[in-house]
Design a protein around this motif. Structure first.
Motif, PDB file in Angstrom:
ATOM      1  N   THR A  85       6.729   5.427   5.487  1.00 44.47           N
ATOM      2  CA  THR A  85       6.089   4.254   6.056  1.00 44.47           C
ATOM      3  C   THR A  85       4.665   4.224   5.530  1.00 44.47           C
ATOM      4  OG1 THR A  85       5.720   3.002   8.049  1.00 44.47           O
ATOM      5  CG2 THR A  85       5.326   5.359   8.179  1.00 44.47           C
ATOM      6  N   ALA A  86       4.057   3.081   5.569  1.00 43.09           N
ATOM      7  CA  ALA A  86       2.788   2.961   4.866  1.00 43.09           C
ATOM      8  C   ALA A  86       1.842   1.986   5.536  1.00 43.09           C
ATOM      9  CB  ALA A  86       3.053   2.507   3.443  1.00 43.09           C
TER      10      ALA A  86
ATOM     11  N   HIS B 164       1.470   8.209  12.085  1.00 42.49           N
ATOM     12  CA  HIS B 164       2.886   8.165  11.689  1.00 42.49           C
ATOM     13  C   HIS B 164       3.474   9.570  11.683  1.00 42.49           C
ATOM     14  CE1 HIS B 164       3.263   4.002  10.786  1.00 42.49           C
ATOM     15  NE2 HIS B 164       2.433   3.992   9.756  1.00 42.49           N
TER      16      HIS B 164
HETATM   17 ZN   LIG Z   1       1.628   2.394   8.672  1.00 39.80          ZN
END
Ligand SMILES: [Zn+2]
Length: 189
Positions: free
Chosen positions: A16-17, A152
């Motif tokens: 995820t970013a 995250h």
């Molecule tokens: Zn993110």
């Protein structure tokens, strides 16, 4: 050949970013819902290793680590030398991503144990130095991106609220009340 899968859990590897935020956003004053989470580590003591030769980025990551430790839900501790860290924190100059617009990203693997009950087993967060330089992120904004990525790695998902550090496209927000409550919720069980 079929891969052997354990009966009780499936190891999943995902990414995820945080995307580039090159414009100023309006910070909304709001009493929000807790930041959502996708999983948690088995233990609240979690080790990390900063894997970058840059003292500048070591300090960006350290500041972000300190922010999460201050919340008081998990304790991130530097891994001893020779010990394999749970979370690896690094930066890259040659990060190539599909969009090319990621300020940072986190890879992680987890055991799927049922809905909403994923056990994180490893995570690696990377800051995209070339993009952060190109768009003139300040050190404090880079620290916000680092804080987002560690969020995250600790199990938090994106928040729709712009004042959350877990807002998907942001360089301006740090840990907010809703993020603290979200982390508490993730580690309560
Ligand atoms: Zn993110």
């Amino acid at each position: 050949m079929l891969a052997k899968i354990t009966k009780w859990a499936v190891l999943i590897i995902a990414t995820t970013a945080i995307v580039l935020a090159s414009f100023s956003t309006t910070i909304l004053a709001s009493a929000s819902n807790p930041t959502p989470s996708w999983g948690s580590w088995k233990d609240t003591t979690i080790t990390y290793q900063t894997n970058t030769s840059s003292s500048y980025y070591k300090s960006v990551w350290k500041n972000a680590v300190n922010r999460w430790n201050k919340v008081g839900v998990v304790q991130l501790k530097a891994a001893k030398s020779g010990e394999k860290a749970d979370i690896t924190l690094t930066s890259s100059d040659t990060l190539s991503t599909k969009s090319g617009q990621l300020a940072g990203y986190t890879n992680y693997s987890y055991l799927k144990k049922g809905d909403d009950n994923n056990q994180i087993v490893s995570a690696k967060s990377t800051l995209n130095r070339s993009l952060l330089n190109k768009y003139n992120y300040t050190k404090s904004q880079r620290t916000n991106v680092a804080t987002h990525e560690i969020g995250h790695a600790l199990g938090l998902s994106h928040s729709a609220d712009e004042s959350s550090v877990m807002y998907a496209s942001d360089r301006y927000a740090s840990i907010d009340h809703q993020d603290k409550v979200g982390l508490q919720d993730a580690y309560q069980n």
